[in-house]
Scaffold this active site. Sequence first.
Site, PDB file in Angstrom:
ATOM      1  N   GLU A  59       0.855  -1.188   0.000  1.00  0.00           N
ATOM      2  CA  GLU A  59       0.000   0.000   0.000  1.00  0.00           C
ATOM      3  C   GLU A  59       0.891   1.238   0.000  1.00  0.00           C
ATOM      4  O   GLU A  59       1.876   1.301   0.747  1.00  0.00           O
ATOM      5  CB  GLU A  59      -0.911   0.017   1.223  1.00  0.00           C
ATOM      6  CG  GLU A  59      -1.815   1.242   1.294  1.00  0.00           C
ATOM      7  CD  GLU A  59      -2.698   1.277   2.516  1.00  0.00           C
ATOM      8  OE1 GLU A  59      -3.474   2.235   2.671  1.00  0.00           O
ATOM      9  OE2 GLU A  59      -2.607   0.340   3.350  1.00  0.00           O
ATOM     10  N   ASN A 117      -4.815   5.050  -1.844  1.00  0.00           N
ATOM     11  CA  ASN A 117      -6.046   5.488  -1.190  1.00  0.00           C
ATOM     12  C   ASN A 117      -6.778   6.506  -2.051  1.00  0.00           C
ATOM     13  O   ASN A 117      -6.171   7.436  -2.595  1.00  0.00           O
ATOM     14  CB  ASN A 117      -5.731   6.094   0.182  1.00  0.00           C
ATOM     15  CG  ASN A 117      -5.256   5.039   1.161  1.00  0.00           C
ATOM     16  OD1 ASN A 117      -6.008   4.151   1.543  1.00  0.00           O
ATOM     17  ND2 ASN A 117      -3.991   5.121   1.561  1.00  0.00           N
ATOM     18  N   GLU A 149      -7.987   1.839  -2.836  1.00  0.00           N
ATOM     19  CA  GLU A 149      -8.687   1.581  -1.588  1.00  0.00           C
ATOM     20  C   GLU A 149      -9.631   2.754  -1.320  1.00  0.00           C
ATOM     21  O   GLU A 149      -9.190   3.865  -1.047  1.00  0.00           O
ATOM     22  CB  GLU A 149      -7.684   1.396  -0.452  1.00  0.00           C
ATOM     23  CG  GLU A 149      -6.759   0.208  -0.676  1.00  0.00           C
ATOM     24  CD  GLU A 149      -5.853  -0.084   0.492  1.00  0.00           C
ATOM     25  OE1 GLU A 149      -5.986   0.605   1.534  1.00  0.00           O
ATOM     26  OE2 GLU A 149      -5.007  -0.987   0.383  1.00  0.00           O
ATOM     27  N   ASP A 179     -12.006   0.161   1.989  1.00  0.00           N
ATOM     28  CA  ASP A 179     -11.047   0.384   3.067  1.00  0.00           C
ATOM     29  C   ASP A 179     -11.758   0.564   4.407  1.00  0.00           C
ATOM     30  O   ASP A 179     -12.882   1.049   4.469  1.00  0.00           O
ATOM     31  CB  ASP A 179     -10.217   1.629   2.747  1.00  0.00           C
ATOM     32  CG  ASP A 179      -8.927   1.684   3.524  1.00  0.00           C
ATOM     33  OD1 ASP A 179      -8.556   0.670   4.145  1.00  0.00           O
ATOM     34  OD2 ASP A 179      -8.274   2.742   3.515  1.00  0.00           O
ATOM     35  N   GLU A 236      -6.287  -5.453   8.551  1.00  0.00           N
ATOM     36  CA  GLU A 236      -5.318  -4.424   8.929  1.00  0.00           C
ATOM     37  C   GLU A 236      -4.966  -4.515  10.412  1.00  0.00           C
ATOM     38  O   GLU A 236      -5.651  -5.162  11.198  1.00  0.00           O
ATOM     39  CB  GLU A 236      -5.901  -3.037   8.646  1.00  0.00           C
ATOM     40  CG  GLU A 236      -6.268  -2.770   7.209  1.00  0.00           C
ATOM     41  CD  GLU A 236      -6.886  -1.398   7.038  1.00  0.00           C
ATOM     42  OE1 GLU A 236      -6.218  -0.536   6.441  1.00  0.00           O
ATOM     43  OE2 GLU A 236      -8.021  -1.175   7.492  1.00  0.00           O
TER      44      GLU A 236
END
Length: 282
Positions: A59, A117, A149, A179, A236
């Site tokens: 990420e 993101n 995300e 997300d 996560e």
Amino acid sequence: MRTAFCIINTDSDLNRPDTQLKTDTVQAQEIRKGLRQGEFKAFLQPKFDLNSNALLSVEVLARWKHPDHGLLAPAVFIPTMFRENLLDDLLHNLLQQGLAHQIVLHDKGHRFGFAFNLSLSQLSNTNFLEKLISRLEKHPLPLASVTFEITEDGPTIADEVCIKSVIRLRQLGVRLSLDDYGTGQSSLFRLCQLPFDEIKLAGEFTRQILSSSKHRSIARTTVMLARELGIQLVVEGIETEEQRCCLSEMGVRIGQGYYCARPMPFESLLAGLTSRNNNFAA
């Protein structure tokens, strides 16, 4: 190439960004200058196989190498960027860096997916979308290796413009991830509205998974939901071996968190991949 990796504890400033600086001390003009001068850097946090420790993808996260204050975490500058409509500039900046890094890794035999993101509110801006698509179309690697995300900052029901934007991105071949699943009021609505390829269960559940039967139940239910929908699940916030084992026993395959690796500059990731022991700074 699937690369196994492990933890190295380090006191490097690059892995300890300053979050103590007050957000109101960071002015929009200073951020704009930092964007122009390339002070915002793409840091990479691995997602890994909970059973084999293989690095599966990364990420892309923002860090600000401030000339006076050192390395700054997103909490310091994101609120101002959001207020001043600078998030689009930040994403384009990170996309440029991240995709370039992906090409370098690919050429060295490391074919990892890269995730960025993106908020639904950004997808309401058609000019932003056209610029984003234009950049993606220039990427020489398959766009299935790129994931966005989607963050929970939009209305409960996505508007028609957002839905059309998401469909256009999917038509390009990019993947979409929901997300921080479980923390937004509209998560289930999002799953019904938009064609997600992945759910990311929020770290809040991981942190309580050993002490709370309710959190374990929700995590277990999310595993079943992802399986039923035929989409990938990423968890996560994994910080301990006990959390990793608990999630693995539930059937979770992919995780992310400080247990295995903190966000790191590209050079550290590359060094870890090419070192004899495949070590990563944590």
